[in-house]
Design an enzyme around this catalytic site. Structure first.
Site, PDB file in Angstrom:
ATOM      1  N   GLU A  76      31.644 -54.958 -42.381  1.00  0.00           N
ATOM      2  CA  GLU A  76      30.914 -56.065 -41.767  1.00  0.00           C
ATOM      3  C   GLU A  76      31.240 -57.314 -42.561  1.00  0.00           C
ATOM      4  O   GLU A  76      31.118 -57.321 -43.794  1.00  0.00           O
ATOM      5  CB  GLU A  76      29.406 -55.768 -41.840  1.00  0.00           C
ATOM      6  CG  GLU A  76      28.497 -56.927 -41.489  1.00  0.00           C
ATOM      7  CD  GLU A  76      28.220 -56.990 -39.991  1.00  0.00           C
ATOM      8  OE1 GLU A  76      27.623 -56.051 -39.466  1.00  0.00           O
ATOM      9  OE2 GLU A  76      28.613 -58.016 -39.377  1.00  0.00           O
ATOM     10  N   GLY A  77      31.747 -58.326 -41.916  1.00  0.00           N
ATOM     11  CA  GLY A  77      32.074 -59.553 -42.640  1.00  0.00           C
ATOM     12  C   GLY A  77      31.476 -60.746 -41.927  1.00  0.00           C
ATOM     13  O   GLY A  77      30.815 -60.590 -40.896  1.00  0.00           O
ATOM     14  N   GLY A  80      32.675 -60.919 -38.276  1.00  0.00           N
ATOM     15  CA  GLY A  80      32.433 -59.867 -37.303  1.00  0.00           C
ATOM     16  C   GLY A  80      32.354 -58.506 -37.954  1.00  0.00           C
ATOM     17  O   GLY A  80      32.360 -58.380 -39.175  1.00  0.00           O
ATOM     18  N   SER A  81      32.295 -57.488 -37.102  1.00  0.00           N
ATOM     19  CA  SER A  81      32.160 -56.122 -37.611  1.00  0.00           C
ATOM     20  C   SER A  81      33.446 -55.338 -37.330  1.00  0.00           C
ATOM     21  O   SER A  81      34.173 -55.631 -36.379  1.00  0.00           O
ATOM     22  CB  SER A  81      30.999 -55.424 -36.907  1.00  0.00           C
ATOM     23  OG  SER A  81      29.842 -56.205 -37.060  1.00  0.00           O
ATOM     24  N   VAL A  82      33.677 -54.333 -38.161  1.00  0.00           N
ATOM     25  CA  VAL A  82      34.884 -53.509 -38.026  1.00  0.00           C
ATOM     26  C   VAL A  82      34.453 -52.075 -37.708  1.00  0.00           C
ATOM     27  O   VAL A  82      33.579 -51.519 -38.389  1.00  0.00           O
ATOM     28  CB  VAL A  82      35.702 -53.535 -39.342  1.00  0.00           C
ATOM     29  CG1 VAL A  82      37.010 -52.773 -39.174  1.00  0.00           C
ATOM     30  CG2 VAL A  82      35.982 -54.964 -39.780  1.00  0.00           C
ATOM     31  N   LYS A  96      38.171 -54.736 -34.461  1.00  0.00           N
ATOM     32  CA  LYS A  96      37.459 -55.861 -35.086  1.00  0.00           C
ATOM     33  C   LYS A  96      36.750 -56.619 -33.980  1.00  0.00           C
ATOM     34  O   LYS A  96      37.393 -57.194 -33.092  1.00  0.00           O
ATOM     35  CB  LYS A  96      38.434 -56.782 -35.816  1.00  0.00           C
ATOM     36  CG  LYS A  96      38.980 -56.142 -37.076  1.00  0.00           C
ATOM     37  CD  LYS A  96      39.498 -57.153 -38.064  1.00  0.00           C
ATOM     38  CE  LYS A  96      39.788 -56.434 -39.378  1.00  0.00           C
ATOM     39  NZ  LYS A  96      40.057 -57.346 -40.479  1.00  0.00           N
ATOM     40  N   ASP A 194      44.765 -64.840 -48.013  1.00  0.00           N
ATOM     41  CA  ASP A 194      43.675 -63.946 -48.425  1.00  0.00           C
ATOM     42  C   ASP A 194      44.247 -62.622 -48.955  1.00  0.00           C
ATOM     43  O   ASP A 194      43.795 -61.545 -48.577  1.00  0.00           O
ATOM     44  CB  ASP A 194      42.734 -63.714 -47.238  1.00  0.00           C
ATOM     45  CG  ASP A 194      41.381 -63.195 -47.666  1.00  0.00           C
ATOM     46  OD1 ASP A 194      41.073 -63.226 -48.877  1.00  0.00           O
ATOM     47  OD2 ASP A 194      40.609 -62.733 -46.788  1.00  0.00           O
TER      48      ASP A 194
HETATM   49  N1  ATP Z   1      43.096 -50.726 -39.973  1.00  0.00           N
HETATM   50  C1  ATP Z   1      42.227 -50.256 -40.833  1.00  0.00           C
HETATM   51  N2  ATP Z   1      42.245 -48.984 -41.206  1.00  0.00           N
HETATM   52  C2  ATP Z   1      41.360 -48.487 -42.095  1.00  0.00           C
HETATM   53  N3  ATP Z   1      40.389 -49.235 -42.669  1.00  0.00           N
HETATM   54  C3  ATP Z   1      40.323 -50.531 -42.344  1.00  0.00           C
HETATM   55  C4  ATP Z   1      41.217 -51.113 -41.416  1.00  0.00           C
HETATM   56  N4  ATP Z   1      40.900 -52.424 -41.293  1.00  0.00           N
HETATM   57  C5  ATP Z   1      39.865 -52.642 -42.104  1.00  0.00           C
HETATM   58  N5  ATP Z   1      39.506 -51.526 -42.744  1.00  0.00           N
HETATM   59  C6  ATP Z   1      38.435 -51.377 -43.715  1.00  0.00           C
HETATM   60  O1  ATP Z   1      37.263 -51.880 -43.111  1.00  0.00           O
HETATM   61  C7  ATP Z   1      36.508 -52.628 -44.039  1.00  0.00           C
HETATM   62  C8  ATP Z   1      36.179 -53.996 -43.465  1.00  0.00           C
HETATM   63  O2  ATP Z   1      37.363 -54.700 -43.219  1.00  0.00           O
HETATM   64  P1  ATP Z   1      37.365 -56.300 -43.107  1.00  0.00           P
HETATM   65  O3  ATP Z   1      38.788 -56.732 -42.973  1.00  0.00           O
HETATM   66  O4  ATP Z   1      36.408 -56.793 -42.125  1.00  0.00           O
HETATM   67  O5  ATP Z   1      36.672 -56.738 -44.398  1.00  0.00           O
HETATM   68  P2  ATP Z   1      37.117 -56.966 -45.864  1.00  0.00           P
HETATM   69  O6  ATP Z   1      38.597 -56.965 -46.001  1.00  0.00           O
HETATM   70  O7  ATP Z   1      36.333 -56.020 -46.691  1.00  0.00           O
HETATM   71  O8  ATP Z   1      36.533 -58.391 -46.106  1.00  0.00           O
HETATM   72  P3  ATP Z   1      37.039 -59.802 -45.612  1.00  0.00           P
HETATM   73  O9  ATP Z   1      36.308 -60.107 -44.352  1.00  0.00           O
HETATM   74  O10 ATP Z   1      36.635 -60.625 -46.771  1.00  0.00           O
HETATM   75  O11 ATP Z   1      38.534 -59.748 -45.452  1.00  0.00           O
HETATM   76  C9  ATP Z   1      37.297 -52.684 -45.327  1.00  0.00           C
HETATM   77  O12 ATP Z   1      36.776 -51.755 -46.224  1.00  0.00           O
HETATM   78  C10 ATP Z   1      38.687 -52.273 -44.938  1.00  0.00           C
HETATM   79  O13 ATP Z   1      39.307 -51.551 -45.974  1.00  0.00           O
END
Ligand code: ATP
Length: 369
Positions: A76-77, A80-82, A96, A194
């Site tokens: 969750e950032g 949005g949410s993942v 995403k 980033d």
């Molecule tokens: N394609 C993917 N496969 C597996 N895990 C993923 C994938 N994309 C994201 N994640 C995991 O989901 C989580 C959230 O990802 P997201 O990119 O939103 O946030 P973040 O990288 O933790 O923060 P930020 O928003 O600061 O970049 C993270 O722990 C990331 O490792």
């Protein structure tokens, strides 16, 4: 995680017919792109790749993520949410669900997606497609089974100690190749802005895939800077990026240098949460490198099992990347060559660099004098 429109004024409402025609032609271009994507997907399938890309319906993504169930949420950032999900054929995906951009028109969204869709490299996270229905804006990616580098260095997977030296070297080279592709081969060139351990994802073979590219502003070929700062993690930001609120490829190189030291040592870029100095890990590594105590930089979790020459190579290039002066940093193409051991000349130049003479001091600003 940001998507930036490439042209100004796109959000203005239609005022006259010429604008309307302009949008129609853009939409036609977008449709053409989708057709192209379709044929690309087909040919990639024929080559045996399991990566396909298309426009997803909201219904399909609801079904894949169990209606965006809380249990499927992996992150969750602010943007949005993942969610983790599974398509009808069993393929695992990551969705995403963007909240910040939900008021963007489908046109704007599609234009940004067009750029993301065109950037393909084995060390970049595979983009599968998108969904834009009503207020919903979603991006669909390949799922990376071994999650992020961060998870293995500092997070849930750290106790398993799955990152031996061989894997770390492959991750260093792979992520460098991904970023080099963004900087020098993607059209237009892309500054990541980033780069951090959370954005280096690992597949089943622990191969690195750089994620979250394309959310930052895209740069035209000739441009050398950006005009806005984006969210990043403390410790990774180049000093000039903090002060001038703009970013260049050299800023990415700086962040990558910090990442390399983190990968090698298992330390966080800034050890104490209250610490505000961005160069803490470099200062620590620099002092040891200057005294030729490279072995002490290696992560204790490696149990002393690493190649000394490779470790030295990684540390030297990492310190070169994280120089305070942007113009003294290498390009990502040079970084790849050094990491792969293909640029012996540059490596020996680095080794003999006056920086590593014992009398060199680090100023209070972390500047090597
Ligand atoms: N394609 C993917 N496969 C597996 N895990 C993923 C994938 N994309 C994201 N994640 C995991 O989901 C989580 C959230 O990802 P997201 O990119 O939103 O946030 P973040 O990288 O933790 O923060 P930020 O928003 O600061 O970049 C993270 O722990 C990331 O490792």
């Amino acid at each position: 995680m940001k998507i930036k429109s490439r042209s100004k004024g796109r959000r203005s409402p239609l005022k006259n017919q010429s604008q309307s025609m302009h949008l129609r032609s853009k939409f036609a271009r977008f449709l053409l792109w989708l057709v192209r994507c379709g044929s690309t997907s087909q040919s990639r399938r024929e080559e045996g790749s399991n990566s396909t890309r298309w426009v997803f319906s909201l219904k399909e993504l609801h079904s894949a993520t169990n209606s965006f169930n809380y249990d499927n949420q992996i992150g969750e950032g602010p943007f949005g949410s993942v969610y983790w999900g599974q398509l009808w054929d069993g393929t695992q995906i990551v969705v995403k669900r963007l909240k910040v951009l939900s008021n963007r028109s489908e046109e704007d969204f599609a234009a940004d997606v067009e750029v993301l869709g065109g950037v393909k490299h084995k060390n970049l996270l595979g983009f599968r497609g998108y969904c834009a229905e009503g207020q919903e804006r979603l991006l669909v990616y390949d799922y990376m089974q071994n999650l992020s580098l961060y998870a293995h260095l500092h997070g849930t997977h750290a106790p398993e100690r799955l990152l031996d030296w061989r894997r770390r070297m492959a991750i260093a080279i792979g992520s460098a190749q991904g970023i080099a592709y963004l900087h020098h081969h993607a059209t237009p060139h892309i500054i990541h802005t980033d780069i951090k351990a959370k954005n280096i994802l690992l597949d089943t073979n622990f191969e690195a895939h750089v994620a979250d590219f394309g959310f930052s502003r895209l740069i035209p070929d000739s441009a050398t800077h950006l005009t806005r700062a984006v969210k990043n993690a403390p410790g990774y930001l180049a000093p000039e990026y903090i002060t001038l609120e703009n970013a260049t490829k050299a800023c990415d190189v700086y962040s990558f240098g910090v990442l390399l030291l983190e990968l090698t040592s298992g330390r966080r870029p800034v050890e104490a949460p209250s610490e505000t100095k961005a160069s803490a890990i470099q200062e620590w590594a620099f002092s040891l490198a200057r005294e030729k105590r490279f072995d002490e930089i290696a992560d204790k979790n490696l149990g002393g099992k690493f190649s000394e020459s490779e470790l030295k190579r990684v540390v030297l290039v990492a310190l070169m990347c994280s120089r305070q002066e942007a113009e003294k940093r290498p390009t990502m193409i040079e970084v790849v060559a050094i990491l792969k051991g293909e640029s012996k000349e540059m490596l020996s130049k680095l080794d003999l660099d006056q920086l590593y003479r014992p009398e060199q001091k680090i100023s209070s600003q972390g500047e090597f004098s």
